[in-house]
Design an enzyme around this catalytic site. Structure first.
Site, PDB file in Angstrom:
ATOM      1  N   TYR A 282       0.829  -1.201   0.000  1.00  0.00           N
ATOM      2  CA  TYR A 282       0.000   0.000   0.000  1.00  0.00           C
ATOM      3  C   TYR A 282       0.862   1.249   0.000  1.00  0.00           C
ATOM      4  O   TYR A 282       2.076   1.187   0.188  1.00  0.00           O
ATOM      5  CB  TYR A 282      -0.964  -0.009   1.197  1.00  0.00           C
ATOM      6  CG  TYR A 282      -0.347   0.294   2.550  1.00  0.00           C
ATOM      7  CD1 TYR A 282       0.473  -0.620   3.196  1.00  0.00           C
ATOM      8  CD2 TYR A 282      -0.590   1.508   3.190  1.00  0.00           C
ATOM      9  CE1 TYR A 282       1.021  -0.337   4.447  1.00  0.00           C
ATOM     10  CE2 TYR A 282      -0.038   1.797   4.442  1.00  0.00           C
ATOM     11  CZ  TYR A 282       0.761   0.871   5.059  1.00  0.00           C
ATOM     12  OH  TYR A 282       1.315   1.150   6.280  1.00  0.00           O
TER      13      TYR A 282
ATOM     14  N   ARG B 197       8.447   4.295  -4.459  1.00  0.00           N
ATOM     15  CA  ARG B 197       8.457   3.280  -3.399  1.00  0.00           C
ATOM     16  C   ARG B 197       7.451   2.168  -3.703  1.00  0.00           C
ATOM     17  O   ARG B 197       7.701   0.991  -3.443  1.00  0.00           O
ATOM     18  CB  ARG B 197       8.169   3.922  -2.035  1.00  0.00           C
ATOM     19  CG  ARG B 197       8.277   2.912  -0.892  1.00  0.00           C
ATOM     20  CD  ARG B 197       8.166   3.555   0.472  1.00  0.00           C
ATOM     21  NE  ARG B 197       6.880   4.186   0.658  1.00  0.00           N
ATOM     22  CZ  ARG B 197       6.570   4.965   1.685  1.00  0.00           C
ATOM     23  NH1 ARG B 197       7.483   5.207   2.624  1.00  0.00           N
ATOM     24  NH2 ARG B 197       5.379   5.507   1.795  1.00  0.00           N
TER      25      ARG B 197
ATOM     26  N   ARG C 267      -8.002 -20.304  -2.149  1.00  0.00           N
ATOM     27  CA  ARG C 267      -7.002 -20.127  -1.096  1.00  0.00           C
ATOM     28  C   ARG C 267      -5.908 -21.192  -1.165  1.00  0.00           C
ATOM     29  O   ARG C 267      -6.169 -22.389  -1.048  1.00  0.00           O
ATOM     30  CB  ARG C 267      -7.665 -20.148   0.287  1.00  0.00           C
ATOM     31  CG  ARG C 267      -6.670 -19.846   1.412  1.00  0.00           C
ATOM     32  CD  ARG C 267      -7.350 -19.801   2.774  1.00  0.00           C
ATOM     33  NE  ARG C 267      -6.392 -19.428   3.812  1.00  0.00           N
ATOM     34  CZ  ARG C 267      -5.567 -20.290   4.415  1.00  0.00           C
ATOM     35  NH1 ARG C 267      -5.603 -21.563   4.089  1.00  0.00           N
ATOM     36  NH2 ARG C 267      -4.708 -19.854   5.333  1.00  0.00           N
TER      37      ARG C 267
ATOM     38  N   LYS D 212       6.402  -1.941   2.007  1.00  0.00           N
ATOM     39  CA  LYS D 212       5.198  -1.343   2.600  1.00  0.00           C
ATOM     40  C   LYS D 212       4.035  -2.317   2.475  1.00  0.00           C
ATOM     41  O   LYS D 212       3.107  -2.150   1.675  1.00  0.00           O
ATOM     42  CB  LYS D 212       4.886   0.012   1.962  1.00  0.00           C
ATOM     43  CG  LYS D 212       4.038   0.901   2.878  1.00  0.00           C
ATOM     44  CD  LYS D 212       4.101   2.351   2.486  1.00  0.00           C
ATOM     45  CE  LYS D 212       3.103   3.220   3.227  1.00  0.00           C
ATOM     46  NZ  LYS D 212       3.222   3.259   4.673  1.00  0.00           N
TER      47      LYS D 212
ATOM     48  N   GLU E 162      11.555   2.291  14.654  1.00  0.00           N
ATOM     49  CA  GLU E 162      10.739   3.394  14.126  1.00  0.00           C
ATOM     50  C   GLU E 162       9.393   3.386  14.835  1.00  0.00           C
ATOM     51  O   GLU E 162       9.148   2.571  15.715  1.00  0.00           O
ATOM     52  CB  GLU E 162      10.570   3.260  12.612  1.00  0.00           C
ATOM     53  CG  GLU E 162       9.913   1.972  12.174  1.00  0.00           C
ATOM     54  CD  GLU E 162       9.818   1.831  10.652  1.00  0.00           C
ATOM     55  OE1 GLU E 162       9.789   2.851   9.937  1.00  0.00           O
ATOM     56  OE2 GLU E 162       9.748   0.681  10.190  1.00  0.00           O
TER      57      GLU E 162
ATOM     58  N   LEU F 250      10.910   1.069   7.320  1.00  0.00           N
ATOM     59  CA  LEU F 250      10.340   1.512   6.044  1.00  0.00           C
ATOM     60  C   LEU F 250      11.101   2.755   5.567  1.00  0.00           C
ATOM     61  O   LEU F 250      11.330   3.675   6.360  1.00  0.00           O
ATOM     62  CB  LEU F 250       8.857   1.874   6.244  1.00  0.00           C
ATOM     63  CG  LEU F 250       8.149   2.250   4.945  1.00  0.00           C
ATOM     64  CD1 LEU F 250       7.792   0.992   4.151  1.00  0.00           C
ATOM     65  CD2 LEU F 250       6.909   3.073   5.210  1.00  0.00           C
TER      66      LEU F 250
HETATM   67  N1  PDD Z   1       2.789   5.019   7.534  1.00  0.00           N
HETATM   68  N2  PDD Z   1       7.451   3.791   9.105  1.00  0.00           N
HETATM   69  C1  PDD Z   1       6.322   3.078   9.096  1.00  0.00           C
HETATM   70  C2  PDD Z   1       6.293   1.737   9.753  1.00  0.00           C
HETATM   71  C3  PDD Z   1       5.168   3.600   8.457  1.00  0.00           C
HETATM   72  O1  PDD Z   1       4.042   2.879   8.433  1.00  0.00           O
HETATM   73  C4  PDD Z   1       5.228   4.896   7.870  1.00  0.00           C
HETATM   74  C5  PDD Z   1       4.056   5.509   7.180  1.00  0.00           C
HETATM   75  C6  PDD Z   1       6.448   5.602   7.916  1.00  0.00           C
HETATM   76  C7  PDD Z   1       6.601   6.945   7.280  1.00  0.00           C
HETATM   77  O2  PDD Z   1       6.624   6.836   5.874  1.00  0.00           O
HETATM   78  P1  PDD Z   1       6.133   8.041   4.954  1.00  0.00           P
HETATM   79  O3  PDD Z   1       6.915   9.225   5.359  1.00  0.00           O
HETATM   80  O4  PDD Z   1       6.441   7.578   3.587  1.00  0.00           O
HETATM   81  O5  PDD Z   1       4.652   8.224   5.212  1.00  0.00           O
HETATM   82  C8  PDD Z   1       7.539   5.010   8.533  1.00  0.00           C
HETATM   83  C9  PDD Z   1       1.639   5.426   6.776  1.00  0.00           C
HETATM   84  C10 PDD Z   1       1.424   6.873   6.670  1.00  0.00           C
HETATM   85  C11 PDD Z   1       0.440   4.624   7.206  1.00  0.00           C
HETATM   86  O6  PDD Z   1       0.617   3.425   7.344  1.00  0.00           O
HETATM   87  O7  PDD Z   1      -0.661   5.162   7.351  1.00  0.00           O
END
Ligand code: PDD
Length: 281
Positions: free
Chosen positions: A33, A52, A100, A147, A179, A203
């Site tokens: 996503y 990405r 499945r 992601k 993170e 990420l």
């Molecule tokens: N999350 N690390 C993780 C685990 C994340 O899920 C996200 C973003 C980030 C920051 O990435 P970016 O700057 O590209 O948004 C770091 C999104 C926003 C979400 O899952 O809603």
């Protein structure tokens, strides 16, 4: 007016937007996503989100069902159809519906769904007060650079934060902060911005990528290294970044106040720099 979602080639009212119960995203979390911020009805840093996305797809052996140009067009059509001024667009691509079975199906078509969420981004009240963070074990797998829609560990981490009256959880692996559950994590000590270097353990944040080049022009130094919770507790400032949070001050970690317990001046300067970038695009 009902929100309009995009489902495999069609714009449909949200309550009629449906995918099969055999969709592999639903059954296995077999998908990826992206979340892109929208300001003044314009996408923030779409190019880097698309980049990405391409990488995530390639890492799980999934073909993009549409071209990047078409993807950009659908984002714009969704903003228009929902009259979205400020908020985000969520995009998900899964390996589609198939009987499945764990291995890749021979015939399934990838499924692409997208929807909008309205959200106050620029004047987010959290930027005034700062947010609280709690620490929690990092229970995730070893490819956190993808992601992936498999987000159970992050769901549990964020819930642990909510139960503790905090807004984000910082995940700990091998004694260091990796993170946030949905954000990149940073501390500041003696004008040095400290954040974990990119690897399979985190990420690669799109907001992080843009922010990193704003550090030196502000007379600050970047130190790409992992930090411990003890370092975080005694930091001058702390903050997170994510697509719709931009740069968000952290004022407490595990109920220990960071610095003065108010959003720090360097964090706020970085937030202003990022806002200037996001609104100028
Ligand atoms: N999350 N690390 C993780 C685990 C994340 O899920 C996200 C973003 C980030 C920051 O990435 P970016 O700057 O590209 O948004 C770091 C999104 C926003 C979400 O899952 O809603």
């Amino acid at each position: 007016m009902s929100r309009i979602a995009y489902v495999n080639g069609e714009m449909v009212p949200l309550d009629q937007a449906k995918v099969s119960i055999l969709d592999r995203g639903f059954l296995f979390g077999d998908g990826i996503y992206e979340v892109t911020a929208v300001i003044s009805s314009r996408l923030v840093d779409f190019e880097n989100h698309a980049k990405r996305l391409k990488r995530s797809l390639s890492e799980i052996g999934l073909a993009n069902p549409v071209t990047q140009q078409r993807l950009h067009q659908i984002h714009h059509d969704l903003i228009a159809a929902n009259d979205l001024q400020e908020g985000l667009i969520y995009l998900q691509i899964t390996r589609g519906a198939a009987e499945r079975d764990f291995g890749f199906p021979a015939t399934s078509e990838p499924s692409l769904v997208m929807f909008t969420q309205a959200k106050t981004v620029l004047k987010n009240p959290w930027a005034e007060t700062g947010i609280k963070v709690v620490s929690t074990p990092d229970l995730r797998w070893k490819r956190c650079d993808i992601k992936s829609t498999s987000l159970l560990a992050q769901v549990l981490a964020k819930q642990a934060a909510a139960v503790a009256g905090a807004q984000e959880a910082w995940m700990i692996r091998a004694g260091k902060v990796t993170e946030g559950s949905a954000s990149s994590a940073y501390i500041i000590k003696n004008r040095e911005i400290i954040t974990k270097p990119l690897s399979n353990a985190i990420l690669p944040g799109v907001t992080r990528k843009a922010l990193i080049v704003m550090i030196a022009p502000l007379g600050l130094k970047l130190s790409s290294r992992a930090f411990t919770l003890e370092e975080a507790y005694s930091a001058d400032e702390a903050f997170i970044t994510a697509a719709t949070n931009f740069v968000m001050p952290v004022v407490a970690i595990d109920d220990k106040l960071i610095g003065t317990g108010k959003p720090g001046p360097l964090t706020l300067a970085l937030r202003q720099a990022y806002i200037a970038f996001a609104t100028a695009e």
